[in-house]
Design an enzyme around this catalytic site. Sequence first.
Site, short mmCIF file in Angstrom:
data_model
loop_
_atom_site.label_atom_id
_atom_site.label_comp_id
_atom_site.label_asym_id
_atom_site.label_seq_id
_atom_site.Cartn_x
_atom_site.Cartn_y
_atom_site.Cartn_z
N SER A 97 47.86 39.49 37.01
CA SER A 97 47.04 40.60 37.50
C SER A 97 46.77 40.46 39.00
O SER A 97 46.59 39.34 39.51
CB SER A 97 45.71 40.62 36.75
OG SER A 97 44.78 41.45 37.41
N TYR A 124 47.79 46.30 42.22
CA TYR A 124 46.87 47.37 42.59
C TYR A 124 47.12 47.63 44.06
O TYR A 124 47.07 46.70 44.87
CB TYR A 124 45.41 46.94 42.39
CG TYR A 124 44.91 47.02 40.97
CD1 TYR A 124 45.24 48.09 40.15
CD2 TYR A 124 44.10 46.01 40.45
CE1 TYR A 124 44.77 48.16 38.85
CE2 TYR A 124 43.62 46.08 39.15
CZ TYR A 124 43.97 47.15 38.35
OH TYR A 124 43.51 47.22 37.07
N THR A 179 50.16 49.57 38.76
CA THR A 179 49.19 50.27 37.90
C THR A 179 48.69 51.52 38.62
O THR A 179 48.18 51.44 39.74
CB THR A 179 48.01 49.33 37.56
OG1 THR A 179 48.54 48.21 36.85
CG2 THR A 179 46.98 50.03 36.69
N LYS A 218 52.68 51.60 35.35
CA LYS A 218 51.75 51.42 34.22
C LYS A 218 50.66 52.48 34.29
O LYS A 218 50.00 52.64 35.32
CB LYS A 218 51.13 50.02 34.31
CG LYS A 218 50.09 49.69 33.25
CD LYS A 218 49.76 48.21 33.30
CE LYS A 218 48.76 47.78 32.23
NZ LYS A 218 47.37 48.06 32.61
N HIS A 242 44.89 52.03 29.95
CA HIS A 242 44.10 50.90 30.45
C HIS A 242 43.09 50.42 29.41
O HIS A 242 41.98 50.00 29.72
CB HIS A 242 43.38 51.32 31.74
CG HIS A 242 43.19 50.22 32.74
ND1 HIS A 242 43.95 50.11 33.88
CD2 HIS A 242 42.31 49.18 32.80
CE1 HIS A 242 43.54 49.06 34.59
NE2 HIS A 242 42.55 48.48 33.95
C1 FNR Z 1 42.47 45.13 31.89
N1 FNR Z 1 43.57 45.88 32.27
C2 FNR Z 1 44.13 45.69 33.52
N2 FNR Z 1 45.25 46.36 33.87
C3 FNR Z 1 45.83 46.16 35.07
O1 FNR Z 1 46.85 46.78 35.36
N3 FNR Z 1 45.30 45.25 35.94
C4 FNR Z 1 44.17 44.54 35.66
O2 FNR Z 1 43.72 43.73 36.46
C5 FNR Z 1 43.54 44.78 34.42
N4 FNR Z 1 42.39 44.13 34.09
C6 FNR Z 1 41.86 44.26 32.83
C7 FNR Z 1 40.76 43.47 32.45
C8 FNR Z 1 40.29 43.53 31.16
C9 FNR Z 1 39.14 42.67 30.77
C10 FNR Z 1 40.89 44.40 30.22
C11 FNR Z 1 40.42 44.45 28.80
C12 FNR Z 1 41.95 45.19 30.59
C13 FNR Z 1 44.25 46.75 31.29
C14 FNR Z 1 45.27 45.95 30.49
O3 FNR Z 1 46.37 45.58 31.29
C15 FNR Z 1 45.79 46.77 29.29
O4 FNR Z 1 46.25 48.02 29.74
C16 FNR Z 1 44.70 46.96 28.24
O5 FNR Z 1 44.03 45.75 28.03
C17 FNR Z 1 45.26 47.46 26.93
O6 FNR Z 1 44.24 47.80 26.08
P1 FNR Z 1 43.74 46.86 24.86
O7 FNR Z 1 44.91 46.71 23.94
O8 FNR Z 1 43.29 45.58 25.46
O9 FNR Z 1 42.62 47.60 24.24
#
Ligand code: FNR
Length: 439
Positions: free
Chosen positions: A147, A171, A197, A313, A337
């Site tokens: 990330s 990002y 993303t 994404k 997300h």
């Molecule tokens: C994320 N997600 C996310 N996505 C991304 O592109 N960069 C990021 O830094 C983060 N950070 C992040 C932190 C936390 C705590 C969560 C729960 C989610 C989104 C992640 O990549 C993914 O899309 C989701 O977690 C999918 O949903 P579920 O299956 O966790 O509900």
Amino acid sequence: MTQEQTRAQEAPPQDLPSGERSHGRVRQSGIYLAGLAGGRPSVPVEWSALEAAAGAALPAASFGYLAGGAGQGHTMTANAAALERWRIVPRMMRGSATRDLRTELLGHTYPSPLLLAPLGALECAHPQADLAVARAAAAAGVPYVFSSQASVDMETCAEAMGDAPRMFQLYWSSDDDLTRSFVQRAEGVGARAIVLTLDTTLLGWRPRDLDQGYLPFMRGQGMAQYLSDPVFRSHLNEAGSPEPGSSAAPPTPTPALLDAMQALGAKGKHHGLSLAQMLAAVARFSATFARPDLNWDDLSRLREWTRLPILLKGILHPDDAREAVQRGADALIVSNHGGRQIDGSLGALDALPGVIEAAGGLPVLFDSGIRGGADIFKALALGARAVLLGRPYAYGLTLAGEAGVREVIANVLAELDLTLALAGVPRVQDLHPGVLARA
Ligand code: FNR
């Protein structure tokens, strides 16, 4: 149904490789055997128990950050409901003694159709954060998407992974030089792709975090990629640009604030930065994170900056998929997300078929709501090439660090393996919509 799909359904494959991937039974009997001696999995297998155990283990603010969503959480509910609306229609007598989970993606073959999603600020879950996840992913051969908001920098994680596959999630900062530096570093650490993303050009409205007054980044958490970046660091001796709303008087120096400053100072030490520089870092991050003006021309620029494949994404609309194809994206990830950005968004799985149709053969990956192997089966059957696991592995990390992430990966893949066997589709590449029915 296409001719190919019909063939796959009619004729069980005879040519499975000898290196079969049928780990489901091994995992299952291992747990039952340990149970004879009174052993129980330290990381719960059942999803709601896993989530509850992580919740019980963490302070409310940390767990709220991991588990929470935008607004009233309707999008998270929609993600689960979208998966629930599809039912698996098993076929019998198809000789599914061996399974093959191998998946091809952008010129690489992976042992399974699973990736670990980029999750920011994992130090909320466990002090080893991304490093523990990197090791677990490497051990399982599951690609890990680092990330932009990681708690451990990409160089350290990559070193811990050896040659194991990784990607970098980007990002796009309002500082283009920083964005470009991230991309160059990702190339340097052997990332196989850039995952851009699109859905977080601003932070969503997250009541659980707001009610705790808690955003990890304000405390210097989840900022390792920035604090280790030469471009970002070169700005830390400048006065930080004020954030919108920051014209208010400085907060009273309460014990909580003093604690926060102490933690920030300790983090600064780790990165060779003074407390004043850490305060500047937080201010600069807050001022440059948002990129609400991100647009398709930026993708064309990213295309010029790197030869790595670019995955987008956060695609949910077929027209965005078409535009992405035209602009040279290499793959798409259907995702909302995990319901953290917009409340009341459509369930991610509901968007998958339309995006796949519009993607004109580009690989489409999926996340948001995957909790177990049967969910993966459904997403793949609807045409996803692979899926990204999110919150479940964060909860495994919370409960048992690296070992916890390994447990969660093993459980999810075991369920996928057994589901393939029981549904009579031994190879993931043979999954097709005909194995599902609308509920
Ligand atoms: C994320 N997600 C996310 N996505 C991304 O592109 N960069 C990021 O830094 C983060 N950070 C992040 C932190 C936390 C705590 C969560 C729960 C989610 C989104 C992640 O990549 C993914 O899309 C989701 O977690 C999918 O949903 P579920 O299956 O966790 O509900």
